[in-house]
Design a protein around this motif. Structure first.
Motif, PDB file in Angstrom:
ATOM      1  N   ALA A 185      50.420  43.011  41.008  1.00  0.00           N
ATOM      2  CA  ALA A 185      49.136  42.331  40.791  1.00  0.00           C
ATOM      3  C   ALA A 185      48.462  42.052  42.122  1.00  0.00           C
ATOM      4  O   ALA A 185      49.111  41.988  43.177  1.00  0.00           O
ATOM      5  CB  ALA A 185      49.343  41.027  40.022  1.00  0.00           C
ATOM      6  N   ILE A 186      47.155  41.892  42.052  1.00  0.00           N
ATOM      7  CA  ILE A 186      46.367  41.462  43.204  1.00  0.00           C
ATOM      8  C   ILE A 186      45.743  40.118  42.854  1.00  0.00           C
ATOM      9  O   ILE A 186      44.991  40.012  41.882  1.00  0.00           O
ATOM     10  CB  ILE A 186      45.257  42.468  43.554  1.00  0.00           C
ATOM     11  CG1 ILE A 186      45.844  43.856  43.793  1.00  0.00           C
ATOM     12  CG2 ILE A 186      44.487  42.005  44.783  1.00  0.00           C
ATOM     13  CD1 ILE A 186      44.790  44.936  43.995  1.00  0.00           C
ATOM     14  N   ALA A 187      46.086  39.087  43.627  1.00  0.00           N
ATOM     15  CA  ALA A 187      45.521  37.751  43.421  1.00  0.00           C
ATOM     16  C   ALA A 187      44.273  37.628  44.287  1.00  0.00           C
ATOM     17  O   ALA A 187      44.352  37.659  45.518  1.00  0.00           O
ATOM     18  CB  ALA A 187      46.542  36.678  43.787  1.00  0.00           C
ATOM     19  N   LEU A 188      43.144  37.494  43.648  1.00  0.00           N
ATOM     20  CA  LEU A 188      41.860  37.512  44.344  1.00  0.00           C
ATOM     21  C   LEU A 188      41.370  36.115  44.666  1.00  0.00           C
ATOM     22  O   LEU A 188      41.537  35.180  43.873  1.00  0.00           O
ATOM     23  CB  LEU A 188      40.819  38.217  43.475  1.00  0.00           C
ATOM     24  CG  LEU A 188      41.186  39.628  43.006  1.00  0.00           C
ATOM     25  CD1 LEU A 188      40.134  40.130  42.041  1.00  0.00           C
ATOM     26  CD2 LEU A 188      41.339  40.564  44.185  1.00  0.00           C
ATOM     27  N   GLY A 189      40.757  35.994  45.831  1.00  0.00           N
ATOM     28  CA  GLY A 189      39.979  34.813  46.142  1.00  0.00           C
ATOM     29  C   GLY A 189      38.562  35.032  45.639  1.00  0.00           C
ATOM     30  O   GLY A 189      38.357  35.635  44.583  1.00  0.00           O
ATOM     31  N   SER A 190      37.598  34.608  46.390  1.00  0.00           N
ATOM     32  CA  SER A 190      36.204  34.763  45.955  1.00  0.00           C
ATOM     33  C   SER A 190      35.685  36.150  46.298  1.00  0.00           C
ATOM     34  O   SER A 190      35.533  36.507  47.460  1.00  0.00           O
ATOM     35  CB  SER A 190      35.322  33.693  46.605  1.00  0.00           C
ATOM     36  OG  SER A 190      35.661  32.417  46.116  1.00  0.00           O
ATOM     37  N   VAL A 191      35.437  36.919  45.254  1.00  0.00           N
ATOM     38  CA  VAL A 191      34.908  38.275  45.375  1.00  0.00           C
ATOM     39  C   VAL A 191      33.604  38.316  44.585  1.00  0.00           C
ATOM     40  O   VAL A 191      33.499  37.710  43.520  1.00  0.00           O
ATOM     41  CB  VAL A 191      35.902  39.307  44.821  1.00  0.00           C
ATOM     42  CG1 VAL A 191      35.355  40.716  44.990  1.00  0.00           C
ATOM     43  CG2 VAL A 191      37.253  39.166  45.508  1.00  0.00           C
ATOM     44  N   MET A 192      32.621  39.041  45.066  1.00  0.00           N
ATOM     45  CA  MET A 192      31.316  39.059  44.425  1.00  0.00           C
ATOM     46  C   MET A 192      31.359  39.860  43.124  1.00  0.00           C
ATOM     47  O   MET A 192      30.844  40.971  43.023  1.00  0.00           O
ATOM     48  CB  MET A 192      30.253  39.615  45.375  1.00  0.00           C
ATOM     49  CG  MET A 192      28.838  39.349  44.886  1.00  0.00           C
ATOM     50  SD  MET A 192      28.491  37.584  44.642  1.00  0.00           S
ATOM     51  CE  MET A 192      28.266  37.049  46.338  1.00  0.00           C
ATOM     52  N   SER A 193      31.971  39.273  42.124  1.00  0.00           N
ATOM     53  CA  SER A 193      32.001  39.844  40.780  1.00  0.00           C
ATOM     54  C   SER A 193      30.707  39.489  40.063  1.00  0.00           C
ATOM     55  O   SER A 193      29.897  38.684  40.552  1.00  0.00           O
ATOM     56  CB  SER A 193      33.193  39.279  40.004  1.00  0.00           C
ATOM     57  OG  SER A 193      33.062  37.874  39.868  1.00  0.00           O
ATOM     58  N   ALA A 194      30.520  40.051  38.888  1.00  0.00           N
ATOM     59  CA  ALA A 194      29.316  39.750  38.114  1.00  0.00           C
ATOM     60  C   ALA A 194      29.275  38.283  37.722  1.00  0.00           C
ATOM     61  O   ALA A 194      28.219  37.641  37.776  1.00  0.00           O
ATOM     62  CB  ALA A 194      29.272  40.630  36.865  1.00  0.00           C
ATOM     63  N   SER A 195      30.430  37.728  37.350  1.00  0.00           N
ATOM     64  CA  SER A 195      30.465  36.329  36.928  1.00  0.00           C
ATOM     65  C   SER A 195      30.192  35.389  38.098  1.00  0.00           C
ATOM     66  O   SER A 195      29.482  34.389  37.950  1.00  0.00           O
ATOM     67  CB  SER A 195      31.818  35.990  36.298  1.00  0.00           C
ATOM     68  OG  SER A 195      32.869  36.181  37.216  1.00  0.00           O
ATOM     69  N   LEU A 196      30.736  35.704  39.282  1.00  0.00           N
ATOM     70  CA  LEU A 196      30.480  34.846  40.445  1.00  0.00           C
ATOM     71  C   LEU A 196      29.026  34.937  40.864  1.00  0.00           C
ATOM     72  O   LEU A 196      28.401  33.936  41.217  1.00  0.00           O
ATOM     73  CB  LEU A 196      31.394  35.235  41.607  1.00  0.00           C
ATOM     74  CG  LEU A 196      31.218  34.413  42.889  1.00  0.00           C
ATOM     75  CD1 LEU A 196      31.355  32.924  42.610  1.00  0.00           C
ATOM     76  CD2 LEU A 196      32.213  34.852  43.949  1.00  0.00           C
ATOM     77  N   ARG A 197      28.455  36.135  40.814  1.00  0.00           N
ATOM     78  CA  ARG A 197      27.039  36.299  41.177  1.00  0.00           C
ATOM     79  C   ARG A 197      26.158  35.435  40.269  1.00  0.00           C
ATOM     80  O   ARG A 197      25.216  34.782  40.724  1.00  0.00           O
ATOM     81  CB  ARG A 197      26.620  37.760  41.060  1.00  0.00           C
ATOM     82  CG  ARG A 197      25.259  38.068  41.658  1.00  0.00           C
ATOM     83  CD  ARG A 197      24.903  39.534  41.460  1.00  0.00           C
ATOM     84  NE  ARG A 197      25.904  40.411  42.025  1.00  0.00           N
ATOM     85  CZ  ARG A 197      25.949  40.738  43.310  1.00  0.00           C
ATOM     86  NH1 ARG A 197      25.054  40.249  44.152  1.00  0.00           N
ATOM     87  NH2 ARG A 197      26.884  41.566  43.741  1.00  0.00           N
ATOM     88  N   SER A 198      26.496  35.402  38.974  1.00  0.00           N
ATOM     89  CA  SER A 198      25.743  34.585  38.026  1.00  0.00           C
ATOM     90  C   SER A 198      25.894  33.101  38.346  1.00  0.00           C
ATOM     91  O   SER A 198      24.920  32.333  38.298  1.00  0.00           O
ATOM     92  CB  SER A 198      26.220  34.874  36.602  1.00  0.00           C
ATOM     93  OG  SER A 198      25.576  34.040  35.669  1.00  0.00           O
ATOM     94  N   THR A 199      27.117  32.696  38.689  1.00  0.00           N
ATOM     95  CA  THR A 199      27.364  31.295  39.024  1.00  0.00           C
ATOM     96  C   THR A 199      26.583  30.880  40.264  1.00  0.00           C
ATOM     97  O   THR A 199      26.022  29.780  40.325  1.00  0.00           O
ATOM     98  CB  THR A 199      28.866  31.062  39.259  1.00  0.00           C
ATOM     99  OG1 THR A 199      29.578  31.390  38.061  1.00  0.00           O
ATOM    100  CG2 THR A 199      29.142  29.613  39.618  1.00  0.00           C
TER     101      THR A 199
END
Length: 266
Positions: A189-203
């Motif tokens: 697995a890859i444990a991600l920090g803050s990556v510019m995903s679609a959900s984060l961009r919306s937030t």
């Protein structure tokens, strides 16, 4: 050893945007056959454009919370490419939760979204990988990669449900790694920090202060681009990681090195 995945076939879920899309594109560029899977068919077509149904790229649209959809995804992949060697469980959802609200069903919702599709798809894909390997008792049979989050190890009340679901995904990774090791299938697995995903961009659009909060709690002081994760995913999918299984690799800009409980883990 190179990170070659040329000629292998990969299923990528959550592939209509953000991290899943970036990984799928990277794999396709590296010569792998890629099935991009997501609920959003319109977005899949928009993003893949002329690549759809040509060469080494296909797409599949459906709700992977449904068992039949999972079976159909595997069938579509086999129809297109005859095999499956790599699975990236990249479909994730983040929703706020209230730990004290007895009517809050967010934990159930995110377990059904972030955990159960990864479990069920891994099960059916692993069975196919075992069948493909047949009596061959040498060489790799397949690789499964789960996209998790540092939220599994951080405490933030508003993200309790997300934290629970990703912690469960981490344990699923370890458990399946042990269970599938005799069949030469690796699970990481890859444990991600803050990556510019679609959900984060919306937030971030809804809360402009959130970006500053994230950057202040990240030693590298920024949010990662999805493309910054793709090489790690390709490494885990390749034979270069042939002696790695059950591992949770962290890519978070140093966030987990800091202590504040209130730091968001998105």
């Amino acid at each position: 050893m190179s990170f070659s995945i040329a000629g292998k076939t990969a299923i990528i879920t959550g592939a209509a945007n953000g991290i899943g899309l970036a990984i799928g594109r990277k794999f396709a560029e590296a010569g792998a056959n890629v099935m991009f899977a997501d609920m959003d068919e319109k977005r899949l077509i928009e993003e893949l454009g002329e690549q759809v149904d040509e060469g080494n790229v296909r797409y599949f649209a459906g709700d992977l919370r449904e068992k039949l959809t999972i079976a159909n995804l595997l069938s579509a992949t086999l129809d297109a490419f005859d095999q499956v060697d790599i699975l990236v469980n990249g479909s994730r959802q983040v929703i706020p939760s209230d730990p004290l609200d007895t009517d809050d069903d967010s934990v159930k919702t995110l377990l059904n979204q972030n955990l159960m599709p990864a479990l069920r798809l891994s099960q059916v894909v692993a069975k196919r990988m075992i069948k493909q390997a047949g009596d061959d008792d040498e060489g790799p049979a397949g690789a499964i990669i789960n996209l998790s989050s540092i939220a599994a190890r951080r405490t933030h009340p508003d993200l309790m449900a997300y934290s629970v679901s990703t912690a469960a995904l981490d344990q699923l990774t370890r458990s399946m790694a042990v269970a599938l090791a005799p069949n030469r299938i690796r699970v990481n697995a890859i444990a991600l920090g803050s990556v510019m995903s679609a959900s984060l961009r919306s937030t971030l659009k809804e809360n402009r202060d959130f970006r500053e909060d994230i950057e202040n709690h990240t030693p590298l002081a920024r949010i990662a681009a999805p493309t910054e994760l793709t090489d790690t995913a390709q490494f885990l999918a390749s034979d270069a990681a042939g002696f790695m299984t059950g591992q949770i690799l962290t890519i978070d800009g140093g966030r987990t090195l800091l202590d504040p409980v209130a730091a968001p883990a998105h």
